[in-house]
Design a protein around this motif. Structure first.
Motif, PDB file in Angstrom:
ATOM      1  N   TRP A 253       1.421  -1.248  -0.181  1.00 52.12           N
ATOM      2  CA  TRP A 253      -0.276   0.121  -0.069  1.00 52.12           C
ATOM      3  C   TRP A 253       1.019   1.259  -0.129  1.00 52.12           C
ATOM      4  O   TRP A 253       1.541   1.673   0.360  1.00 52.12           O
ATOM      5  CB  TRP A 253      -1.233   0.238   1.326  1.00 52.12           C
ATOM      6  CG  TRP A 253      -1.794  -1.345   1.538  1.00 52.12           C
ATOM      7  CD1 TRP A 253      -1.936  -2.115   0.590  1.00 52.12           C
ATOM      8  CD2 TRP A 253      -3.385  -1.366   1.776  1.00 52.12           C
ATOM      9  NE1 TRP A 253      -2.734  -2.538   1.493  1.00 52.12           N
ATOM     10  CE2 TRP A 253      -3.513  -1.610   1.171  1.00 52.12           C
ATOM     11  CE3 TRP A 253      -4.021   0.192   1.372  1.00 52.12           C
ATOM     12  CZ2 TRP A 253      -5.110  -2.277   1.608  1.00 52.12           C
ATOM     13  CZ3 TRP A 253      -5.011  -0.108   1.088  1.00 52.12           C
ATOM     14  CH2 TRP A 253      -6.187  -1.109   1.364  1.00 52.12           C
TER      15      TRP A 253
ATOM     16  N   PHE B 156       0.736   5.482   0.831  1.00 51.26           N
ATOM     17  CA  PHE B 156      -0.363   6.510   1.505  1.00 51.26           C
ATOM     18  C   PHE B 156       0.093   7.625   1.803  1.00 51.26           C
ATOM     19  O   PHE B 156       1.702   7.473   1.079  1.00 51.26           O
ATOM     20  CB  PHE B 156      -0.530   6.376   2.849  1.00 51.26           C
ATOM     21  CG  PHE B 156      -0.947   4.906   3.100  1.00 51.26           C
ATOM     22  CD1 PHE B 156      -2.345   4.959   3.590  1.00 51.26           C
ATOM     23  CD2 PHE B 156      -0.133   3.805   3.370  1.00 51.26           C
ATOM     24  CE1 PHE B 156      -2.644   3.767   3.374  1.00 51.26           C
ATOM     25  CE2 PHE B 156      -0.710   2.889   3.657  1.00 51.26           C
ATOM     26  CZ  PHE B 156      -2.675   2.140   3.712  1.00 51.26           C
TER      27      PHE B 156
ATOM     28  N   CYS C 245      -4.911   6.687   0.602  1.00 50.06           N
ATOM     29  CA  CYS C 245      -4.135   5.341  -0.272  1.00 50.06           C
ATOM     30  C   CYS C 245      -4.242   6.100  -1.216  1.00 50.06           C
ATOM     31  O   CYS C 245      -4.649   6.383  -1.955  1.00 50.06           O
ATOM     32  CB  CYS C 245      -5.177   4.339  -0.159  1.00 50.06           C
ATOM     33  SG  CYS C 245      -4.459   3.020  -0.362  1.00 50.06           S
TER      34      CYS C 245
ATOM     35  N   GLU D 225      -2.613   0.352  -3.519  1.00 43.91           N
ATOM     36  CA  GLU D 225      -3.010  -0.236  -3.298  1.00 43.91           C
ATOM     37  C   GLU D 225      -2.055  -1.955  -4.192  1.00 43.91           C
ATOM     38  O   GLU D 225      -3.075  -1.295  -5.494  1.00 43.91           O
ATOM     39  CB  GLU D 225      -4.337  -1.138  -2.306  1.00 43.91           C
ATOM     40  CG  GLU D 225      -3.694  -2.846  -2.027  1.00 43.91           C
ATOM     41  CD  GLU D 225      -5.969  -3.294  -1.925  1.00 43.91           C
ATOM     42  OE1 GLU D 225      -5.453  -4.462  -1.588  1.00 43.91           O
ATOM     43  OE2 GLU D 225      -6.616  -3.023  -2.262  1.00 43.91           O
TER      44      GLU D 225
ATOM     45  N   MET E  55      -4.008   2.462  10.227  1.00 47.33           N
ATOM     46  CA  MET E  55      -4.052   1.950   8.054  1.00 47.33           C
ATOM     47  C   MET E  55      -4.985   1.339   7.737  1.00 47.33           C
ATOM     48  O   MET E  55      -5.253   0.371   8.305  1.00 47.33           O
ATOM     49  CB  MET E  55      -2.327   1.474   7.437  1.00 47.33           C
ATOM     50  CG  MET E  55      -1.473   2.315   8.797  1.00 47.33           C
ATOM     51  SD  MET E  55       0.333   1.902   8.276  1.00 47.33           S
ATOM     52  CE  MET E  55       1.362   2.131   9.848  1.00 47.33           C
ATOM     53  N   PHE E  56      -5.353   0.827   6.164  1.00 45.41           N
ATOM     54  CA  PHE E  56      -5.906  -0.127   5.822  1.00 45.41           C
ATOM     55  C   PHE E  56      -7.254   0.080   5.492  1.00 45.41           C
ATOM     56  O   PHE E  56      -8.057  -1.036   4.908  1.00 45.41           O
ATOM     57  CB  PHE E  56      -5.488  -1.698   5.950  1.00 45.41           C
ATOM     58  CG  PHE E  56      -4.112  -1.256   5.669  1.00 45.41           C
ATOM     59  CD1 PHE E  56      -2.763  -1.189   5.319  1.00 45.41           C
ATOM     60  CD2 PHE E  56      -3.097  -1.735   6.790  1.00 45.41           C
ATOM     61  CE1 PHE E  56      -1.835  -1.301   5.057  1.00 45.41           C
ATOM     62  CE2 PHE E  56      -2.421  -2.477   7.235  1.00 45.41           C
ATOM     63  CZ  PHE E  56      -1.373  -2.164   5.841  1.00 45.41           C
TER      64      PHE E  56
ATOM     65  N   SER F  12      -9.755   1.320   5.780  1.00 45.39           N
ATOM     66  CA  SER F  12     -10.833   2.314   4.739  1.00 45.39           C
ATOM     67  C   SER F  12     -11.829   2.581   4.034  1.00 45.39           C
ATOM     68  O   SER F  12     -12.358   3.579   3.685  1.00 45.39           O
ATOM     69  CB  SER F  12      -9.719   2.644   2.898  1.00 45.39           C
ATOM     70  OG  SER F  12      -9.330   1.025   2.393  1.00 45.39           O
TER      71      SER F  12
END
Length: 443
Positions: free
Chosen positions: A37, A39, A49, A52, A358-359, A361
């Motif tokens: 990922w 960012f 983000c 990916e 993180m992640f 989203s």
């Protein structure tokens, strides 16, 4: 930076493996079990983000070149192979295989450096041509090395010994050794250059003392004491953009920020105080004391600190100016990015202003990214060459020249590379099958 016991959650089904900031601290790259990922870290209140990547799983090295589309990825499933992607086009630019596991990768706009346990490979990032192989380097199980982000000098620092803290400084542009620095008594644990490549900070495995040297001279400029009570494992060192501050994180709950300032003796002489008088007495006395005690008396303490709500988790730290204010960024293997305010005048305890997961989203943002990808230009065939892959479709290379990599991924700003450079290179970058067998080639 490896992950330890990453928490579970809606967006954390991809276990955290590694993380790195890009060269100008504008983005954060994270490797996970399912891919990688990217960012953006240019705002405090949000963690956007950018991309990916799912090209390969179990990513343990991911490095982005500034704010460009070039990203280097290494997977645990193929630890001897480095993949270079143009993530905006969704294409693999090239890949390169080595004789042993890749431990780290460093890059600037001029050079790409690959570090193995006992060798280092230096590539020209414009065409990935292998320029130099440093063989039989001292055993370096962690792949410790640092590359100046200033392509004007491209200094490379790596351990000059596996038993003591000796640093080899190498000129990756001119391909020659610059100097050897006797930095610590114990083996090295961390290295970093400032943005201009004029200063190099180091820490040993003991983690108690951090030293800063001038480059290329190798003269000691500053010495900071992180602590005395216990040995720690320094996980990262990072200068601020102006090289006025240096931050250090470890496996403890404290992040230290040191201020690089020279004390002016002339000012002290004009208005002497009791504390300055005592300080001069200690300085005079230190000449009669053992070296270790004398050094301790001349070491500066942290200018500012951060107390993390964790212990034993690996993390990386960086100093950046975000929305015109100085900030400390800490990316931790707990799956969070922490942002702190730093007082450049008084220092002290830094204040946590934001904590990003993180992640996490959400499904809506994932769908939005998929829609954005579908609107982009169709990916070019993976079989195209390095230069052709990163050239704009609207500006095809001529029959005599190929366009090199450029910041925006297009041909307008790309440097022209003679086509024969590709033919004369040590390997062909068009197809992984054209790489020489690992067991037979000299690399």
């Amino acid at each position: 930076m490896e992950s330890q016991d990453a928490p579970e959650g809606p967006g954390l089904h991809r276990a955290f493996i590694c993380a790195s900031f890009n060269q100008d601290i504008t983005s954060l790259s994270v490797g996970t079990k399912t891919g990688y990922w990217l960012f953006s870290v240019t705002a405090v209140d949000k963690l956007d983000c950018i991309h990916e990547g799912v090209e390969c799983p179990d990513v343990y090295i991911v490095e982005r070149l500034f704010s460009s589309s070039l990203v280097v990825v290494v997977s645990l499933s193929m630890p001897r192979r480095m993949n270079v992607y143009h993530f905006k086009k969704g294409t693999e630019i090239c890949n390169y295989s080595y004789s042993n596991n890749i431990l780290s990768v460093r890059l600037n706009r001029q050079r790409l450096v690959v570090c193995l346990e006992e060798s280092i490979y230096i590539h020209n990032i414009k065409d990935m041509k292998l320029l130099k192989t440093l063989l039989n380097t001292p055993t370096n199980p962690s792949g410790l090395c640092a590359l100046s982000v200033n392509q004007g000098n491209s200094y490379l620092a790596y351990p000059g010994s596996s038993t003591i803290g000796e640093i080899t400084v190498y000129d990756a542009n001119n391909l020659s050794t610059v100097t050897l620095i006797q930095a610590h008594d114990s083996p090295l644990a961390a290295l970093t250059f400032n943005a201009s490549g004029t200063k190099l900070a180091s820490a040993s495995e003991k983690g108690t003392v951090i030293r800063v040297f001038s480059i290329p001279e190798g003269q000691r400029l500053f010495e900071f004491r992180r602590g005395m009570k216990r040995y720690v494992s320094i996980s990262s060192l990072s200068f601020s953009a102006d090289a006025q501050f240096l931050c250090a994180s470890s496996n403890t709950e404290t992040v230290h920020i040191f201020k690089l300032e020279q004390h002016s003796p002339s000012h002290e002489e004009e208005s002497p105080t009791w504390s300055q008088y005592v300080g001069k007495m200690f300085t005079a006395a230190s000449t009669y004391l053992p070296t270790q005690v004398s050094d301790m008396m001349h070491q500066d303490r942290a200018f500012a600190t951060v107390r993390l709500n964790m212990f034993g988790l690996k993390n990386i730290c960086a100093l950046a100016t975000i929305q015109k204010l100085p900030r400390l960024l800490v990316a931790s293997s707990d799956g969070y990015l922490y942002i702190y305010n730093v007082d450049p005048q008084d220092g002290g305890e830094c204040v946590l202003v934001q904590k990003h997961r993180m992640f996490d989203s959400g499904d809506e943002q994932v769908e939005q990214r998929e829609e954005e990808k579908s609107e982009e230009v169709s990916p070019q065939p993976a079989s195209q060459s390095y230069a052709a892959t990163v050239a704009l479709p609207s500006t095809p290379p001529s029959s005599t020249t190929l366009m090199g990599y450029s910041e925006d991924g297009g041909a307008q700003k790309g440097e022209v590379i003679p086509e024969h450079e590709f033919a004369e290179g040590p390997v062909c970058l068009d197809d992984e099958n054209e790489f020489p067998p690992v067991g037979k080639h000299s690399n």
